[in-house]
Motif scaffolding. Sequence first.
Motif, PDB file in Angstrom:
ATOM      1  N   HIS A 275       0.825  -1.201   0.000  1.00 42.67           N
ATOM      2  CA  HIS A 275       0.000   0.000   0.000  1.00 42.67           C
ATOM      3  C   HIS A 275       0.863   1.257   0.000  1.00 42.67           C
ATOM      4  CE1 HIS A 275      -3.146  -2.844   1.279  1.00 42.67           C
ATOM      5  NE2 HIS A 275      -3.989  -1.952   0.782  1.00 42.67           N
ATOM      6  N   LEU A 276       0.603   2.124  -0.975  1.00 41.30           N
ATOM      7  CA  LEU A 276       1.202   3.451  -0.997  1.00 41.30           C
ATOM      8  C   LEU A 276       0.259   4.478  -0.383  1.00 41.30           C
ATOM      9  CD1 LEU A 276       2.692   3.358  -4.619  1.00 41.30           C
ATOM     10  CD2 LEU A 276       3.861   2.860  -2.468  1.00 41.30           C
ATOM     11  N   PHE A 277      -1.038   4.199  -0.452  1.00 35.62           N
ATOM     12  CA  PHE A 277      -2.073   4.990   0.207  1.00 35.62           C
ATOM     13  C   PHE A 277      -2.577   4.206   1.421  1.00 35.62           C
ATOM     14  CE2 PHE A 277      -2.344   6.180  -4.300  1.00 35.62           C
ATOM     15  CZ  PHE A 277      -2.337   7.560  -4.240  1.00 35.62           C
ATOM     16  N   SER A 278      -3.300   4.876   2.300  1.00 38.23           N
ATOM     17  CA  SER A 278      -3.878   4.203   3.458  1.00 38.23           C
ATOM     18  C   SER A 278      -4.792   3.062   3.013  1.00 38.23           C
ATOM     19  CB  SER A 278      -4.700   5.195   4.286  1.00 38.23           C
ATOM     20  OG  SER A 278      -5.537   4.507   5.207  1.00 38.23           O
ATOM     21  N   PRO A 279      -4.674   1.887   3.628  1.00 35.01           N
ATOM     22  CA  PRO A 279      -5.562   0.770   3.289  1.00 35.01           C
ATOM     23  C   PRO A 279      -7.037   1.081   3.547  1.00 35.01           C
ATOM     24  CG  PRO A 279      -3.667   0.000   4.551  1.00 35.01           C
ATOM     25  CD  PRO A 279      -3.643   1.493   4.597  1.00 35.01           C
ATOM     26  N   GLU A 280      -7.302   2.118   4.332  1.00 40.59           N
ATOM     27  CA  GLU A 280      -8.677   2.489   4.678  1.00 40.59           C
ATOM     28  C   GLU A 280      -9.216   3.620   3.800  1.00 40.59           C
ATOM     29  OE1 GLU A 280     -10.259   0.815   7.470  1.00 40.59           O
ATOM     30  OE2 GLU A 280      -8.527  -0.419   6.943  1.00 40.59           O
ATOM     31  N   LEU A 281      -8.509   3.962   2.730  1.00 41.07           N
ATOM     32  CA  LEU A 281      -8.839   5.158   1.955  1.00 41.07           C
ATOM     33  C   LEU A 281     -10.268   5.148   1.425  1.00 41.07           C
ATOM     34  CD1 LEU A 281      -7.535   7.790   0.968  1.00 41.07           C
ATOM     35  CD2 LEU A 281      -6.833   6.580  -1.104  1.00 41.07           C
ATOM     36  N   LEU A 282     -10.775   3.986   0.994  1.00 42.51           N
ATOM     37  CA  LEU A 282     -12.143   3.873   0.474  1.00 42.51           C
ATOM     38  C   LEU A 282     -12.983   2.931   1.344  1.00 42.51           C
ATOM     39  CD1 LEU A 282     -11.580   3.605  -3.413  1.00 42.51           C
ATOM     40  CD2 LEU A 282     -12.072   5.650  -2.054  1.00 42.51           C
ATOM     41  N   ARG A 283     -12.709   2.904   2.607  1.00 38.85           N
ATOM     42  CA  ARG A 283     -13.368   1.952   3.504  1.00 38.85           C
ATOM     43  C   ARG A 283     -14.893   2.043   3.387  1.00 38.85           C
ATOM     44  NH1 ARG A 283     -12.312  -1.215   7.822  1.00 38.85           N
ATOM     45  NH2 ARG A 283     -13.963  -1.481   9.367  1.00 38.85           N
ATOM     46  N   ASP A 284     -15.497   0.903   3.064  1.00 43.53           N
ATOM     47  CA  ASP A 284     -16.955   0.727   2.984  1.00 43.53           C
ATOM     48  C   ASP A 284     -17.625   1.583   1.914  1.00 43.53           C
ATOM     49  OD1 ASP A 284     -16.953  -1.239   4.945  1.00 43.53           O
ATOM     50  OD2 ASP A 284     -17.140   0.224   6.561  1.00 43.53           O
ATOM     51  N   LYS A 285     -16.850   2.147   0.989  1.00 39.47           N
ATOM     52  CA  LYS A 285     -17.439   2.768  -0.185  1.00 39.47           C
ATOM     53  C   LYS A 285     -17.867   1.669  -1.166  1.00 39.47           C
ATOM     54  CE  LYS A 285     -16.561   7.077   0.975  1.00 39.47           C
ATOM     55  NZ  LYS A 285     -17.677   8.042   1.282  1.00 39.47           N
ATOM     56  N   VAL A 286     -18.715   2.041  -2.126  1.00 41.77           N
ATOM     57  CA  VAL A 286     -19.157   1.105  -3.162  1.00 41.77           C
ATOM     58  C   VAL A 286     -18.896   1.748  -4.519  1.00 41.77           C
ATOM     59  CG1 VAL A 286     -21.102  -0.157  -4.168  1.00 41.77           C
ATOM     60  CG2 VAL A 286     -20.940   0.121  -1.675  1.00 41.77           C
ATOM     61  N   ALA A 287     -18.219   1.000  -5.383  1.00 41.42           N
ATOM     62  CA  ALA A 287     -17.892   1.503  -6.719  1.00 41.42           C
ATOM     63  C   ALA A 287     -18.584   0.656  -7.783  1.00 41.42           C
ATOM     64  CB  ALA A 287     -16.384   1.485  -6.942  1.00 41.42           C
ATOM     65  N   PHE A 288     -19.126   1.316  -8.782  1.00 42.17           N
ATOM     66  CA  PHE A 288     -19.776   0.679  -9.931  1.00 42.17           C
ATOM     67  C   PHE A 288     -18.829   0.891 -11.114  1.00 42.17           C
ATOM     68  CE2 PHE A 288     -22.710   0.235 -13.444  1.00 42.17           C
ATOM     69  CZ  PHE A 288     -23.739  -0.597 -12.992  1.00 42.17           C
ATOM     70  N   ILE A 289     -18.275  -0.200 -11.665  1.00 45.79           N
ATOM     71  CA  ILE A 289     -17.203  -0.105 -12.654  1.00 45.79           C
ATOM     72  C   ILE A 289     -17.621  -0.817 -13.937  1.00 45.79           C
ATOM     73  CG2 ILE A 289     -14.775  -0.610 -13.144  1.00 45.79           C
ATOM     74  CD1 ILE A 289     -14.337  -0.709 -10.080  1.00 45.79           C
ATOM     75  N   THR A 290     -17.837  -0.041 -15.004  1.00 45.84           N
ATOM     76  CA  THR A 290     -18.131  -0.670 -16.293  1.00 45.84           C
ATOM     77  C   THR A 290     -16.819  -1.137 -16.916  1.00 45.84           C
ATOM     78  OG1 THR A 290     -17.938   1.325 -17.673  1.00 45.84           O
ATOM     79  CG2 THR A 290     -20.059   0.944 -16.575  1.00 45.84           C
ATOM     80  N   GLY A 291     -16.878  -2.219 -17.666  1.00 51.51           N
ATOM     81  CA  GLY A 291     -15.651  -2.795 -18.202  1.00 51.51           C
ATOM     82  C   GLY A 291     -14.756  -3.356 -17.103  1.00 51.51           C
ATOM     83  N   GLY A 292     -15.340  -3.717 -15.978  1.00 50.94           N
ATOM     84  CA  GLY A 292     -14.562  -4.138 -14.815  1.00 50.94           C
ATOM     85  C   GLY A 292     -14.098  -5.586 -14.842  1.00 50.94           C
ATOM     86  N   GLY A 293     -14.434  -6.304 -15.894  1.00 50.69           N
ATOM     87  CA  GLY A 293     -14.069  -7.715 -15.944  1.00 50.69           C
ATOM     88  C   GLY A 293     -12.701  -7.988 -16.522  1.00 50.69           C
ATOM     89  N   SER A 294     -12.046  -6.956 -17.070  1.00 49.71           N
ATOM     90  CA  SER A 294     -10.757  -7.202 -17.711  1.00 49.71           C
ATOM     91  C   SER A 294      -9.955  -5.914 -17.791  1.00 49.71           C
ATOM     92  CB  SER A 294     -10.955  -7.774 -19.126  1.00 49.71           C
ATOM     93  OG  SER A 294     -11.657  -6.851 -19.942  1.00 49.71           O
ATOM     94  N   GLY A 295      -8.669  -6.066 -18.074  1.00 49.40           N
ATOM     95  CA  GLY A 295      -7.800  -4.935 -18.362  1.00 49.40           C
ATOM     96  C   GLY A 295      -7.725  -3.908 -17.255  1.00 49.40           C
ATOM     97  N   ILE A 296      -7.733  -2.634 -17.646  1.00 47.00           N
ATOM     98  CA  ILE A 296      -7.607  -1.546 -16.692  1.00 47.00           C
ATOM     99  C   ILE A 296      -8.769  -1.540 -15.704  1.00 47.00           C
ATOM    100  CG2 ILE A 296      -7.735   0.981 -16.512  1.00 47.00           C
ATOM    101  CD1 ILE A 296      -5.996   1.090 -19.063  1.00 47.00           C
ATOM    102  N   GLY A 297      -9.987  -1.814 -16.185  1.00 42.49           N
ATOM    103  CA  GLY A 297     -11.148  -1.841 -15.297  1.00 42.49           C
ATOM    104  C   GLY A 297     -11.014  -2.877 -14.198  1.00 42.49           C
ATOM    105  N   PHE A 298     -10.474  -4.050 -14.542  1.00 43.40           N
ATOM    106  CA  PHE A 298     -10.259  -5.109 -13.546  1.00 43.40           C
ATOM    107  C   PHE A 298      -9.263  -4.655 -12.487  1.00 43.40           C
ATOM    108  CE2 PHE A 298      -7.829  -8.720 -11.947  1.00 43.40           C
ATOM    109  CZ  PHE A 298      -8.814  -9.628 -11.589  1.00 43.40           C
TER     110      PHE A 298
END
Length: 291
Positions: A19-42
Amino acid sequence: MAQPPPDVDEDDCLPEYRHLFSPELLRDKVAFITGGGSGIGFRIAEIFMRHGCHTVIVSRSLPRVTAAAQKLTAATGRRCLPLSLDVRNPPAIIAAVDQALKEFGKIDILVNSAAGNFLCPASALSFNAFKTVLDIDTLGTFNVSRVLYEKFLRDHGGVIVNITATLGARGQVLQTHAGSAKAAVDAMTRHLAVEWGPQNIRVNSLAPGPIGGTEGFRRLGGPLASAHMKAQASPLQRLGNKTEVAHCALFLASPLASYVTGTVLVVDGGSWLTFPNDIGRLAHVSSPAKL
């Protein structure tokens, strides 16, 4: 000179991560990622999850995102919901967002990473091929952003990160379709940042350059030796990797960028300033795209 973080070429999780950032930086947030199954999105999904975020990853292929979600959950211990949708289809987007909200109760971050591209001269580009790229990249970005705005972001605030490119900042052979689509998304980023800022919604673009280990690089970079030679001509004299792009997405999505909106963050090692434009490739890529 700083060394790039470790990465793997395949659509697999990193075997180890520092970790270069705090491991808690996005704690319990929810992200919706299109194209998330491969490449940069993954990789963005993985890095977000390693910083405490739950994710919803979507693409047209349910088997792909289902396999990806299993990998991501096993590697990070965070929840990952795989869903199938076509970003060109608003009813499908509405259904997916409803399902995600039912599962998690909120969506704090949207990453628009779904895209289509190929090499083709403008003179050989079919009307349908040009339209298809704009429909996926530009219309798809608007569709998902608009649905999520209505369903959640308008009343709760949040962050949108649009994955674009530097193609719209210069003329480049064989990329009229993709350059036009990405330039439109960057314009959309600025307009949405202005209109939705009062609802505490930040909207930014992230423009990667030549990134190793991606389908885009394999398809668009040309012969491997030639592609690496071009990378040597960039200021940092190397390709980027997916983890570097994901770290920049993490910055834009996090409170670290709380006063950043309406901008394009270029993540390409300065390549767009020096990358050679090979006019000679026009003679070798002349068949119309079949889309």
